[in-house]
Write a protein that holds these residues in place. Structure first.
Motif, PDB file in Angstrom:
ATOM      1  N   TRP A 131     -22.846 -44.173   4.286  1.00  0.00           N
ATOM      2  CA  TRP A 131     -23.120 -45.512   3.761  1.00  0.00           C
ATOM      3  C   TRP A 131     -21.899 -46.282   3.271  1.00  0.00           C
ATOM      4  CZ3 TRP A 131     -21.950 -46.810  -1.298  1.00  0.00           C
ATOM      5  CH2 TRP A 131     -21.657 -45.749  -2.162  1.00  0.00           C
ATOM      6  N   HIS A 132     -20.859 -45.599   2.798  1.00  0.00           N
ATOM      7  CA  HIS A 132     -19.793 -46.324   2.118  1.00  0.00           C
ATOM      8  C   HIS A 132     -18.990 -47.244   3.056  1.00  0.00           C
ATOM      9  CE1 HIS A 132     -16.360 -47.043  -0.625  1.00  0.00           C
ATOM     10  NE2 HIS A 132     -17.323 -47.036  -1.514  1.00  0.00           N
ATOM     11  N   PRO A 133     -18.657 -46.825   4.295  1.00  0.00           N
ATOM     12  CA  PRO A 133     -17.963 -47.772   5.181  1.00  0.00           C
ATOM     13  C   PRO A 133     -18.782 -49.040   5.440  1.00  0.00           C
ATOM     14  CG  PRO A 133     -17.740 -45.537   6.000  1.00  0.00           C
ATOM     15  CD  PRO A 133     -18.747 -45.477   4.896  1.00  0.00           C
ATOM     16  N   GLY A 134     -20.078 -48.891   5.632  1.00  0.00           N
ATOM     17  CA  GLY A 134     -20.932 -50.061   5.831  1.00  0.00           C
ATOM     18  C   GLY A 134     -20.992 -50.941   4.604  1.00  0.00           C
ATOM     19  N   TYR A 135     -20.992 -50.315   3.421  1.00  0.00           N
ATOM     20  CA  TYR A 135     -20.983 -51.079   2.178  1.00  0.00           C
ATOM     21  C   TYR A 135     -19.711 -51.910   2.067  1.00  0.00           C
ATOM     22  CZ  TYR A 135     -20.140 -51.960  -2.769  1.00  0.00           C
ATOM     23  OH  TYR A 135     -19.822 -52.554  -3.961  1.00  0.00           O
ATOM     24  N   LYS A 136     -18.557 -51.312   2.352  1.00  0.00           N
ATOM     25  CA  LYS A 136     -17.285 -52.041   2.266  1.00  0.00           C
ATOM     26  C   LYS A 136     -17.261 -53.216   3.242  1.00  0.00           C
ATOM     27  CE  LYS A 136     -13.451 -49.738   2.033  1.00  0.00           C
ATOM     28  NZ  LYS A 136     -12.401 -48.732   2.356  1.00  0.00           N
ATOM     29  N   ASP A 137     -17.749 -52.975   4.462  1.00  0.00           N
ATOM     30  CA  ASP A 137     -17.785 -54.057   5.449  1.00  0.00           C
ATOM     31  C   ASP A 137     -18.712 -55.180   4.987  1.00  0.00           C
ATOM     32  OD1 ASP A 137     -16.056 -52.609   7.023  1.00  0.00           O
ATOM     33  OD2 ASP A 137     -17.610 -51.880   8.394  1.00  0.00           O
ATOM     34  N   GLY A 138     -19.877 -54.785   4.449  1.00  0.00           N
ATOM     35  CA  GLY A 138     -20.833 -55.785   3.988  1.00  0.00           C
ATOM     36  C   GLY A 138     -20.323 -56.574   2.804  1.00  0.00           C
ATOM     37  N   LEU A 139     -19.618 -55.906   1.908  1.00  0.00           N
ATOM     38  CA  LEU A 139     -19.052 -56.584   0.745  1.00  0.00           C
ATOM     39  C   LEU A 139     -18.081 -57.685   1.172  1.00  0.00           C
ATOM     40  CD1 LEU A 139     -17.821 -54.924  -2.530  1.00  0.00           C
ATOM     41  CD2 LEU A 139     -16.325 -56.509  -1.333  1.00  0.00           C
ATOM     42  N   LEU A 232     -41.712 -42.281  -4.473  1.00  0.00           N
ATOM     43  CA  LEU A 232     -41.762 -43.597  -3.858  1.00  0.00           C
ATOM     44  C   LEU A 232     -40.328 -44.075  -3.671  1.00  0.00           C
ATOM     45  CD1 LEU A 232     -43.130 -46.335  -3.050  1.00  0.00           C
ATOM     46  CD2 LEU A 232     -43.015 -46.948  -5.489  1.00  0.00           C
ATOM     47  N   ILE A 233     -39.975 -44.428  -2.443  1.00  0.00           N
ATOM     48  CA  ILE A 233     -38.674 -45.025  -2.148  1.00  0.00           C
ATOM     49  C   ILE A 233     -38.885 -46.518  -1.947  1.00  0.00           C
ATOM     50  CG2 ILE A 233     -36.781 -45.150  -0.493  1.00  0.00           C
ATOM     51  CD1 ILE A 233     -37.284 -42.195   0.161  1.00  0.00           C
ATOM     52  N   VAL A 234     -38.108 -47.330  -2.672  1.00  0.00           N
ATOM     53  CA  VAL A 234     -38.172 -48.788  -2.524  1.00  0.00           C
ATOM     54  C   VAL A 234     -36.799 -49.288  -2.106  1.00  0.00           C
ATOM     55  CG1 VAL A 234     -38.706 -50.991  -3.611  1.00  0.00           C
ATOM     56  CG2 VAL A 234     -39.957 -48.931  -4.315  1.00  0.00           C
ATOM     57  N   ASP A 235     -36.744 -50.004  -0.997  1.00  0.00           N
ATOM     58  CA  ASP A 235     -35.505 -50.566  -0.471  1.00  0.00           C
ATOM     59  C   ASP A 235     -35.633 -52.072  -0.336  1.00  0.00           C
ATOM     60  OD1 ASP A 235     -34.057 -48.144   0.181  1.00  0.00           O
ATOM     61  OD2 ASP A 235     -35.439 -47.869   1.854  1.00  0.00           O
ATOM     62  N   GLY A 236     -34.518 -52.773  -0.537  1.00  0.00           N
ATOM     63  CA  GLY A 236     -34.392 -54.139  -0.061  1.00  0.00           C
ATOM     64  C   GLY A 236     -33.704 -54.086   1.296  1.00  0.00           C
ATOM     65  N   ALA A 237     -34.336 -54.616   2.327  1.00  0.00           N
ATOM     66  CA  ALA A 237     -33.792 -54.498   3.680  1.00  0.00           C
ATOM     67  C   ALA A 237     -32.427 -55.160   3.820  1.00  0.00           C
ATOM     68  CB  ALA A 237     -34.772 -55.108   4.684  1.00  0.00           C
ATOM     69  N   ARG A 238     -32.109 -56.118   2.936  1.00  0.00           N
ATOM     70  CA  ARG A 238     -30.857 -56.859   3.025  1.00  0.00           C
ATOM     71  C   ARG A 238     -29.778 -56.283   2.109  1.00  0.00           C
ATOM     72  NH1 ARG A 238     -30.328 -58.746   7.438  1.00  0.00           N
ATOM     73  NH2 ARG A 238     -28.852 -60.310   6.675  1.00  0.00           N
ATOM     74  N   ASP A 239     -30.001 -55.099   1.579  1.00  0.00           N
ATOM     75  CA  ASP A 239     -28.951 -54.398   0.836  1.00  0.00           C
ATOM     76  C   ASP A 239     -27.778 -54.150   1.774  1.00  0.00           C
ATOM     77  OD1 ASP A 239     -27.416 -52.565  -0.710  1.00  0.00           O
ATOM     78  OD2 ASP A 239     -29.218 -51.674  -1.572  1.00  0.00           O
ATOM     79  N   ILE A 240     -26.533 -54.368   1.307  1.00  0.00           N
ATOM     80  CA  ILE A 240     -25.381 -54.160   2.183  1.00  0.00           C
ATOM     81  C   ILE A 240     -25.056 -52.678   2.360  1.00  0.00           C
ATOM     82  CG2 ILE A 240     -24.374 -56.423   1.745  1.00  0.00           C
ATOM     83  CD1 ILE A 240     -22.417 -55.109  -0.182  1.00  0.00           C
ATOM     84  N   ARG A 241     -25.649 -51.807   1.557  1.00  0.00           N
ATOM     85  CA  ARG A 241     -25.532 -50.368   1.820  1.00  0.00           C
ATOM     86  C   ARG A 241     -26.520 -50.034   2.938  1.00  0.00           C
ATOM     87  NH1 ARG A 241     -25.264 -52.228  -2.794  1.00  0.00           N
ATOM     88  NH2 ARG A 241     -23.779 -51.586  -4.409  1.00  0.00           N
ATOM     89  N   PRO A 242     -26.092 -49.439   4.028  1.00  0.00           N
ATOM     90  CA  PRO A 242     -27.008 -49.211   5.146  1.00  0.00           C
ATOM     91  C   PRO A 242     -28.249 -48.443   4.707  1.00  0.00           C
ATOM     92  CG  PRO A 242     -24.747 -48.752   5.803  1.00  0.00           C
ATOM     93  CD  PRO A 242     -24.719 -48.969   4.327  1.00  0.00           C
TER      94      PRO A 242
END
Length: 284
Positions: A131-139, A232-242
């Motif tokens: 997840w971290h490379p995708g987070y950096k790119d999204g940031l 229960l797992i809750v996600d926001g689909a637009r989170d920049i963490r994949p």
């Protein structure tokens, strides 16, 4: 109702209980590491359904300053001190971001004390490379949509030291990336920083380094597969963490339900409060 919780090593933790005192006991674990409780909006959403217990983690926010130790085992013990202080036999445990990792770690250590685990906007149980490379790119991609914000954030990052006002400004600029609604991102990030406390960087570095050593192992996956606690797992689909990183946890847990809120980012209760409340209300 504000409380002062004493840990077994004598440290004072800030905590409070709000909402319906006769409701389901709900304990919240904030993100970070090194930040503080920002769950006022969550309490407003869920207070009619639950007795909501909030706390600032060791050395963070309104809790007493300290030099650690900065380990997951220590934070799990602190969380158990909060549970015991309020006289909770079993609780619904909700963690967000790093707090989701802490809540999962607590549930693995004390499954008999958790009624349901609610895992919000975490990063799964794989290695950081999931997840971290995708987070950096999204940031960088989101900050680049506002060039002046990006330039100011990069300027602050390049400095050797920051005043408290500059540290707050840098954090707010970075936190704007957590929201899908770009028109209101700065407003939401400013609210996260009110009240403002110094970020505990030593805590942040130590716990992130520990995760790199201990997450993504076959032993962790096996422990999750053996966990007999509803989740229960809750996600926001637009989170920049994949969000695909969380698939590792969903595959491992035997009693799990997952809700993805399509228009929300990293703080889904902010951008889809009704969807978030509906998902959690089924547990409460």
């Amino acid at each position: 109702m504000l409380q002062s919780v004493r840990t077994d090593d004598g440290l004072r933790l800030w905590a409070c209980r709000e909402g319906d005192p006769a409701g389901t006991p709900l304990v919240l674990c904030h993100g970070g590491p090194g930040l503080w409780d920002m769950f006022g909006d969550v309490t407003a959403l869920l207070g009619e359904l639950a007795a909501v217990h909030r706390w600032d983690q060791r050395g963070c926010g309104r809790s007493a300053p300290c030099d650690g130790p900065w380990t997951t085992a220590r934070f799990v013990a602190d969380l158990d001190a909060v549970r015991a202080h309020f006289g909770l036999g079993r609780m619904v445990l909700l963690g967000h971001s790093w707090g989701a990792q802490l809540a999962l770690s607590y549930t693995l250590a004390h499954p008999e004390r958790v009624e349901t685990l609610i895992y919000v906007s975490g990063t799964g149980i794989g290695p950081d490379t999931d997840w971290h490379p995708g987070y950096k790119d999204g940031l960088l991609a989101r900050l680049s949509q506002e060039p002046r914000r990006l330039a100011r954030w990069q300027e602050l990052r390049a400095r050797g030291s920051l005043s408290e006002d500059e540290a707050r400004e840098s954090a707010v600029l970075r936190w704007t990336v957590e929201f899908e609604d770009r028109a209101r991102a700065l407003e939401h990030a400013e609210r996260m920083a009110d009240p403002w406390f110094p970020v505990n960087l030593a805590c942040n570095v130590a716990l992130n380094e520990e995760r790199k050593r201990t997450w993504g192992t076959p032993e962790l996956a096996a422990a999750c597969a053996a966990l007999d606690v509803p989740a229960l797992i809750v996600d926001g689909a637009r989170d920049i963490r994949p969000r695909s990183a969380v698939d590792s946890l969903e595959r491992a847990l035997p009693r799990v339900r997952r809700v993805v809120l399509p228009e929300a980012g990293h703080h889904p209760w902010v951008e889809d409060p009704e969807g978030f409340r509906d998902a959690v209300a089924r547990v409460l």
